[in-house]
Scaffold this motif. Sequence first.
Motif, PDB file in Angstrom:
ATOM      1  N   PRO A  85       0.848  -1.199   0.000  1.00  0.00           N
ATOM      2  CA  PRO A  85       0.000   0.000   0.000  1.00  0.00           C
ATOM      3  C   PRO A  85       0.880   1.244   0.000  1.00  0.00           C
ATOM      4  O   PRO A  85       1.988   1.238   0.528  1.00  0.00           O
ATOM      5  CB  PRO A  85      -0.775  -0.097   1.318  1.00  0.00           C
ATOM      6  CG  PRO A  85      -0.611  -1.496   1.780  1.00  0.00           C
ATOM      7  CD  PRO A  85       0.661  -2.018   1.179  1.00  0.00           C
ATOM      8  N   ASN A  86       0.391   2.297  -0.582  1.00  0.00           N
ATOM      9  CA  ASN A  86       1.157   3.538  -0.646  1.00  0.00           C
ATOM     10  C   ASN A  86       0.865   4.374   0.597  1.00  0.00           C
ATOM     11  O   ASN A  86      -0.058   5.167   0.627  1.00  0.00           O
ATOM     12  CB  ASN A  86       0.800   4.311  -1.918  1.00  0.00           C
ATOM     13  CG  ASN A  86       1.709   5.491  -2.135  1.00  0.00           C
ATOM     14  OD1 ASN A  86       2.788   5.572  -1.566  1.00  0.00           O
ATOM     15  ND2 ASN A  86       1.275   6.415  -2.959  1.00  0.00           N
ATOM     16  N   PHE A  87       1.644   4.144   1.647  1.00  0.00           N
ATOM     17  CA  PHE A  87       1.492   4.919   2.872  1.00  0.00           C
ATOM     18  C   PHE A  87       2.214   6.252   2.696  1.00  0.00           C
ATOM     19  O   PHE A  87       3.320   6.292   2.168  1.00  0.00           O
ATOM     20  CB  PHE A  87       2.089   4.181   4.068  1.00  0.00           C
ATOM     21  CG  PHE A  87       1.334   2.953   4.450  1.00  0.00           C
ATOM     22  CD1 PHE A  87       0.038   3.040   4.928  1.00  0.00           C
ATOM     23  CD2 PHE A  87       1.917   1.704   4.330  1.00  0.00           C
ATOM     24  CE1 PHE A  87      -0.662   1.909   5.284  1.00  0.00           C
ATOM     25  CE2 PHE A  87       1.220   0.561   4.682  1.00  0.00           C
ATOM     26  CZ  PHE A  87      -0.079   0.665   5.159  1.00  0.00           C
ATOM     27  N   PRO A  88       1.623   7.316   3.170  1.00  0.00           N
ATOM     28  CA  PRO A  88       2.256   8.636   3.033  1.00  0.00           C
ATOM     29  C   PRO A  88       3.324   8.860   4.108  1.00  0.00           C
ATOM     30  O   PRO A  88       3.130   9.600   5.059  1.00  0.00           O
ATOM     31  CB  PRO A  88       1.088   9.604   3.200  1.00  0.00           C
ATOM     32  CG  PRO A  88       0.140   8.869   4.110  1.00  0.00           C
ATOM     33  CD  PRO A  88       0.297   7.405   3.764  1.00  0.00           C
ATOM     34  N   LEU A  89       4.462   8.172   3.973  1.00  0.00           N
ATOM     35  CA  LEU A  89       5.532   8.294   4.961  1.00  0.00           C
ATOM     36  C   LEU A  89       6.396   9.514   4.676  1.00  0.00           C
ATOM     37  O   LEU A  89       6.725   9.790   3.525  1.00  0.00           O
ATOM     38  CB  LEU A  89       6.442   7.066   4.924  1.00  0.00           C
ATOM     39  CG  LEU A  89       5.842   5.732   5.331  1.00  0.00           C
ATOM     40  CD1 LEU A  89       6.844   4.618   5.083  1.00  0.00           C
ATOM     41  CD2 LEU A  89       5.423   5.764   6.783  1.00  0.00           C
ATOM     42  N   SER A  90       6.785  10.201   5.732  1.00  0.00           N
ATOM     43  CA  SER A  90       7.780  11.259   5.590  1.00  0.00           C
ATOM     44  C   SER A  90       9.157  10.601   5.549  1.00  0.00           C
ATOM     45  O   SER A  90       9.306   9.419   5.874  1.00  0.00           O
ATOM     46  CB  SER A  90       7.697  12.219   6.778  1.00  0.00           C
ATOM     47  OG  SER A  90       8.153  11.568   7.962  1.00  0.00           O
ATOM     48  N   ARG A  91      10.173  11.357   5.186  1.00  0.00           N
ATOM     49  CA  ARG A  91      11.539  10.826   5.194  1.00  0.00           C
ATOM     50  C   ARG A  91      11.926  10.367   6.595  1.00  0.00           C
ATOM     51  O   ARG A  91      12.570   9.340   6.778  1.00  0.00           O
ATOM     52  CB  ARG A  91      12.530  11.873   4.699  1.00  0.00           C
ATOM     53  CG  ARG A  91      12.448  12.110   3.218  1.00  0.00           C
ATOM     54  CD  ARG A  91      13.508  13.068   2.797  1.00  0.00           C
ATOM     55  NE  ARG A  91      13.395  14.303   3.570  1.00  0.00           N
ATOM     56  CZ  ARG A  91      13.812  15.475   3.188  1.00  0.00           C
ATOM     57  NH1 ARG A  91      14.413  15.616   2.036  1.00  0.00           N
ATOM     58  NH2 ARG A  91      13.656  16.540   3.941  1.00  0.00           N
ATOM     59  N   THR A  92      11.526  11.132   7.590  1.00  0.00           N
ATOM     60  CA  THR A  92      11.845  10.783   8.974  1.00  0.00           C
ATOM     61  C   THR A  92      11.168   9.475   9.363  1.00  0.00           C
ATOM     62  O   THR A  92      11.798   8.597   9.975  1.00  0.00           O
ATOM     63  CB  THR A  92      11.424  11.918   9.931  1.00  0.00           C
ATOM     64  OG1 THR A  92      12.133  13.097   9.567  1.00  0.00           O
ATOM     65  CG2 THR A  92      11.721  11.560  11.377  1.00  0.00           C
ATOM     66  N   GLU A  93       9.896   9.313   9.019  1.00  0.00           N
ATOM     67  CA  GLU A  93       9.172   8.085   9.359  1.00  0.00           C
ATOM     68  C   GLU A  93       9.778   6.876   8.652  1.00  0.00           C
ATOM     69  O   GLU A  93       9.938   5.814   9.261  1.00  0.00           O
ATOM     70  CB  GLU A  93       7.699   8.220   8.999  1.00  0.00           C
ATOM     71  CG  GLU A  93       6.958   9.195   9.882  1.00  0.00           C
ATOM     72  CD  GLU A  93       5.584   9.544   9.369  1.00  0.00           C
ATOM     73  OE1 GLU A  93       4.717   9.846  10.209  1.00  0.00           O
ATOM     74  OE2 GLU A  93       5.366   9.542   8.130  1.00  0.00           O
ATOM     75  N   ALA A  94      10.130   7.023   7.386  1.00  0.00           N
ATOM     76  CA  ALA A  94      10.763   5.923   6.655  1.00  0.00           C
ATOM     77  C   ALA A  94      12.094   5.560   7.300  1.00  0.00           C
ATOM     78  O   ALA A  94      12.420   4.375   7.461  1.00  0.00           O
ATOM     79  CB  ALA A  94      10.963   6.305   5.183  1.00  0.00           C
ATOM     80  N   GLY A  95      12.862   6.553   7.697  1.00  0.00           N
ATOM     81  CA  GLY A  95      14.121   6.304   8.386  1.00  0.00           C
ATOM     82  C   GLY A  95      13.920   5.627   9.725  1.00  0.00           C
ATOM     83  O   GLY A  95      14.703   4.756  10.117  1.00  0.00           O
ATOM     84  N   ASP A  96      12.867   6.018  10.437  1.00  0.00           N
ATOM     85  CA  ASP A  96      12.575   5.407  11.742  1.00  0.00           C
ATOM     86  C   ASP A  96      12.184   3.938  11.581  1.00  0.00           C
ATOM     87  O   ASP A  96      12.634   3.079  12.349  1.00  0.00           O
ATOM     88  CB  ASP A  96      11.464   6.173  12.457  1.00  0.00           C
ATOM     89  CG  ASP A  96      11.879   7.558  12.922  1.00  0.00           C
ATOM     90  OD1 ASP A  96      13.090   7.872  12.862  1.00  0.00           O
ATOM     91  OD2 ASP A  96      10.985   8.321  13.339  1.00  0.00           O
TER      92      ASP A  96
END
Length: 105
Positions: A85-96
Amino acid sequence: MHQHLRRLCLMLAVTSSVGTSPALAADADHGADLAKRWCASCHIVANGQTQASADVPSFASIARRPDFSPEKLAFFLLDPHPKMPNFPLSRTEAGDIAAYIASLR
């Protein structure tokens, strides 16, 4: 060419946000919370989780892959792809989330 340039810019942005500097360090605990909220319906994201989709890897197995890299994983999470699914992750969230998966090694 445009797609390649976009991916390169995105990779550079993610790499800089997942760096080793304490000011930019990814938050594995926050990644665990995000994973439990958004990823656990398909992946086994933590010990003790008993149900997930049969055809997707657990987060621990992803972490143990020989080619695993938190930076590459964070980039992968930001780039739309058809199987997830295309979750709207921020760069910070993806890094976390990538940091959390790395902590499972």
